[in-house]
Design a protein around this motif. Structure first.
Motif, PDB file in Angstrom:
ATOM      1  N   THR A 109       0.822  -1.211   0.000  1.00 12.00           N
ATOM      2  CA  THR A 109       0.000   0.000   0.000  1.00 12.00           C
ATOM      3  C   THR A 109       0.855   1.261   0.000  1.00 12.00           C
ATOM      4  OG1 THR A 109      -1.806  -1.135   1.143  1.00 12.00           O
ATOM      5  CG2 THR A 109      -1.789   1.277   1.237  1.00 12.00           C
ATOM      6  N   ASN A 110       1.918   1.274   0.820  1.00  5.95           N
ATOM      7  CA  ASN A 110       2.767   2.460   0.948  1.00  5.95           C
ATOM      8  C   ASN A 110       4.097   2.331   0.217  1.00  5.95           C
ATOM      9  OD1 ASN A 110       0.998   3.944   2.832  1.00  5.95           O
ATOM     10  ND2 ASN A 110       1.476   2.254   4.225  1.00  5.95           N
ATOM     11  N   ASP A 111       4.322   1.190  -0.471  1.00  2.93           N
ATOM     12  CA  ASP A 111       5.539   0.942  -1.241  1.00  2.93           C
ATOM     13  C   ASP A 111       6.789   1.184  -0.394  1.00  2.93           C
ATOM     14  OD1 ASP A 111       7.036   0.210  -3.451  1.00  2.93           O
ATOM     15  OD2 ASP A 111       7.166   2.247  -4.223  1.00  2.93           O
ATOM     16  N   MET A 112       6.894   0.415   0.680  1.00  2.00           N
ATOM     17  CA  MET A 112       8.026   0.527   1.591  1.00  2.00           C
ATOM     18  C   MET A 112       8.171  -0.792   2.345  1.00  2.00           C
ATOM     19  SD  MET A 112       6.366   2.919   4.624  1.00  2.00           S
ATOM     20  CE  MET A 112       7.766   2.659   5.727  1.00  2.00           C
ATOM     21  N   PRO A 113       9.319  -1.008   3.033  1.00  6.68           N
ATOM     22  CA  PRO A 113       9.452  -2.235   3.828  1.00  6.68           C
ATOM     23  C   PRO A 113       8.313  -2.375   4.830  1.00  6.68           C
ATOM     24  CG  PRO A 113      11.574  -1.160   3.622  1.00  6.68           C
ATOM     25  CD  PRO A 113      10.566  -0.208   3.041  1.00  6.68           C
ATOM     26  N   ALA A 121      11.241  -2.966  10.803  1.00  4.44           N
ATOM     27  CA  ALA A 121      10.983  -4.050   9.863  1.00  4.44           C
ATOM     28  C   ALA A 121      11.788  -5.289  10.257  1.00  4.44           C
ATOM     29  CB  ALA A 121      11.366  -3.617   8.451  1.00  4.44           C
ATOM     30  N   PRO A 122      11.325  -6.476   9.889  1.00  2.28           N
ATOM     31  CA  PRO A 122      12.138  -7.674  10.132  1.00  2.28           C
ATOM     32  C   PRO A 122      13.365  -7.667   9.222  1.00  2.28           C
ATOM     33  CG  PRO A 122      10.199  -8.215   8.821  1.00  2.28           C
ATOM     34  CD  PRO A 122      10.040  -6.787   9.251  1.00  2.28           C
ATOM     35  N   PRO A 123      14.446  -8.325   9.622  1.00  2.00           N
ATOM     36  CA  PRO A 123      15.644  -8.346   8.773  1.00  2.00           C
ATOM     37  C   PRO A 123      15.433  -9.204   7.541  1.00  2.00           C
ATOM     38  CG  PRO A 123      15.927  -9.789  10.651  1.00  2.00           C
ATOM     39  CD  PRO A 123      14.635  -9.074  10.873  1.00  2.00           C
ATOM     40  N   LYS A 124      16.095  -8.836   6.436  1.00  2.00           N
ATOM     41  CA  LYS A 124      16.032  -9.676   5.240  1.00  2.00           C
ATOM     42  C   LYS A 124      16.825 -10.956   5.423  1.00  2.00           C
ATOM     43  CE  LYS A 124      14.886  -6.882   1.237  1.00  2.00           C
ATOM     44  NZ  LYS A 124      15.279  -6.544  -0.156  1.00  2.00           N
ATOM     45  N   HIS A 125      17.930 -10.872   6.164  1.00  2.00           N
ATOM     46  CA  HIS A 125      18.804 -12.025   6.352  1.00  2.00           C
ATOM     47  C   HIS A 125      18.905 -12.362   7.828  1.00  2.00           C
ATOM     48  CE1 HIS A 125      20.131 -11.649   2.157  1.00  2.00           C
ATOM     49  NE2 HIS A 125      20.216 -10.356   2.393  1.00  2.00           N
ATOM     50  N   MET A 126      18.727 -13.634   8.150  1.00  2.00           N
ATOM     51  CA  MET A 126      18.846 -14.074   9.525  1.00  2.00           C
ATOM     52  C   MET A 126      19.509 -15.454   9.543  1.00  2.00           C
ATOM     53  SD  MET A 126      15.942 -14.125  12.522  1.00  2.00           S
ATOM     54  CE  MET A 126      14.830 -15.152  11.566  1.00  2.00           C
ATOM     55  N   LEU A 127      20.550 -15.592  10.343  1.00  5.02           N
ATOM     56  CA  LEU A 127      21.297 -16.841  10.425  1.00  5.02           C
ATOM     57  C   LEU A 127      21.436 -17.247  11.882  1.00  5.02           C
ATOM     58  CD1 LEU A 127      23.126 -19.044   9.107  1.00  5.02           C
ATOM     59  CD2 LEU A 127      25.047 -17.467   9.457  1.00  5.02           C
ATOM     60  N   LYS A 128      21.175 -18.524  12.153  1.00  6.80           N
ATOM     61  CA  LYS A 128      21.348 -19.079  13.495  1.00  6.80           C
ATOM     62  C   LYS A 128      22.087 -20.401  13.361  1.00  6.80           C
ATOM     63  CE  LYS A 128      16.938 -17.139  15.094  1.00  6.80           C
ATOM     64  NZ  LYS A 128      15.626 -17.440  15.734  1.00  6.80           N
ATOM     65  N   ALA A 129      23.049 -20.641  14.226  1.00  7.29           N
ATOM     66  CA  ALA A 129      23.820 -21.881  14.173  1.00  7.29           C
ATOM     67  C   ALA A 129      24.305 -22.224  15.570  1.00  7.29           C
ATOM     68  CB  ALA A 129      25.001 -21.754  13.215  1.00  7.29           C
ATOM     69  N   GLY A 130      24.512 -23.514  15.791  1.00 11.74           N
ATOM     70  CA  GLY A 130      24.995 -23.940  17.095  1.00 11.74           C
ATOM     71  C   GLY A 130      25.653 -25.300  17.029  1.00 11.74           C
ATOM     72  N   VAL A 131      26.530 -25.563  17.981  1.00 18.11           N
ATOM     73  CA  VAL A 131      27.205 -26.852  18.081  1.00 18.11           C
ATOM     74  C   VAL A 131      27.202 -27.283  19.540  1.00 18.11           C
ATOM     75  CG1 VAL A 131      29.498 -25.791  18.288  1.00 18.11           C
ATOM     76  CG2 VAL A 131      29.293 -28.160  17.503  1.00 18.11           C
ATOM     77  N   THR A 132      26.977 -28.579  19.762  1.00 13.91           N
ATOM     78  CA  THR A 132      26.977 -29.153  21.101  1.00 13.91           C
ATOM     79  C   THR A 132      27.941 -30.334  21.132  1.00 13.91           C
ATOM     80  OG1 THR A 132      24.676 -28.521  21.517  1.00 13.91           O
ATOM     81  CG2 THR A 132      25.586 -30.277  22.882  1.00 13.91           C
ATOM     82  N   VAL A 133      28.788 -30.357  22.137  1.00 21.46           N
ATOM     83  CA  VAL A 133      29.740 -31.454  22.316  1.00 21.46           C
ATOM     84  C   VAL A 133      29.520 -32.055  23.696  1.00 21.46           C
ATOM     85  CG1 VAL A 133      32.168 -32.128  22.428  1.00 21.46           C
ATOM     86  CG2 VAL A 133      31.434 -30.357  20.808  1.00 21.46           C
ATOM     87  N   LYS A 134      29.265 -33.364  23.738  1.00 21.33           N
ATOM     88  CA  LYS A 134      29.101 -34.062  25.004  1.00 21.33           C
ATOM     89  C   LYS A 134      30.463 -34.562  25.460  1.00 21.33           C
ATOM     90  CE  LYS A 134      24.342 -35.515  24.140  1.00 21.33           C
ATOM     91  NZ  LYS A 134      23.415 -36.681  24.001  1.00 21.33           N
TER      92      LYS A 134
END
Length: 232
Positions: A109-113, A121-134
């Protein structure tokens, strides 16, 4: 496995949206948002892991958003489209997971994010990562990485605003056009004890990154958390 779905949803406003909650002001005149959603999912499993990919497209009418006065309102038309990739891997004592999301959210409607809430606004790019060692003797070691890309606000040029606090004091603020990207690292060590007890020590935001998830709401810097849990 390959799956495709096409749905049309209509949801009614929540009680918080109708009557307010926290800093958000309610609006009893809200209309139910109506959305058309198309989604394509692909999943591939291996002996030690799983990879999934999702393409999605959503077009919505009367989406409920929070305006610059923190009141819930219906907006016109919007779209959200993007890609989500995730991977899980387990081998022996080590497990790894990673998730990446690309999101193109636009206010047609307003031609904007698209600004769904809190003027951000929410981010265009989102990265999540994790490592677990027992480890040995009941020890577990975790490391996590979170990355939120640049987020736009609801102003297109720097804007000076006058605010009043709860005591009536006046102060000037500058609303930025965007919030910078935020890479966050967390680490944790836990010890499993007899009787279902667990001790853990974690450091959140290890490198003390100064960042905001929403404009004017800074998040915590580095902090240390110690916890104890008991399973019955």
């Amino acid at each position: 496995d390959l799956r495709f779905s096409l749905t049309r949803n209509k949801r009614f406003p929540t009680l918080d949206e109708l009557y307010g909650s926290g800093i958000n002001k309610g609006n009893p005149n809200l209309k139910p948002p109506i959305a058309t959603i198309a989604q394509l999912d692909w999943e591939n499993k291996t002996p030690n892991g799983k990879f999934t990919a999702t393409l999605f497209y959503q077009k919505e009418k009367d989406k409920i958003i929070s305006d610059q006065n923190y009141q819930w309102q219906n907006m016109g038309r919007s779209k959200q489209q993007g890609l989500e990739l995730s991977y899980e891997y387990n081998a022996g004592r080590t497990s790894f997971w990673c998730n990446y999301t690309y999101l193109d959210a636009w206010d047609l409607t307003n031609d904007m994010p698209l600004i769904p809430a809190y003027r951000t606004a929410p981010p265009k790019h989102m990265l999540k990562a994790g490592v677990t060692v027992k480890g040995k003797n009941g020890f577990t070691y975790d490391a996590e990485f979170f990355y939120w890309g640049k987020r736009y606000t609801n102003v297109r040029t720097l804007k000076q605003e006058t605010w009043f606090d709860e005591n009536g004091n006046i102060y000037e603020v500058t609303t930025p056009t965007s919030l910078s990207a935020a890479p966050i690292f967390n680490i944790r060590i836990a010890k499993q004890l007899p009787g279902g007890r667990t001790l853990s020590l974690s450091i959140e935001n290890l490198f003390d990154k100064q960042w905001q998830e929403m404009v004017f709401y800074p998040r915590e810097g580095r902090w240390v958390k110690f916890s104890f849990s008991q399973k019955f």
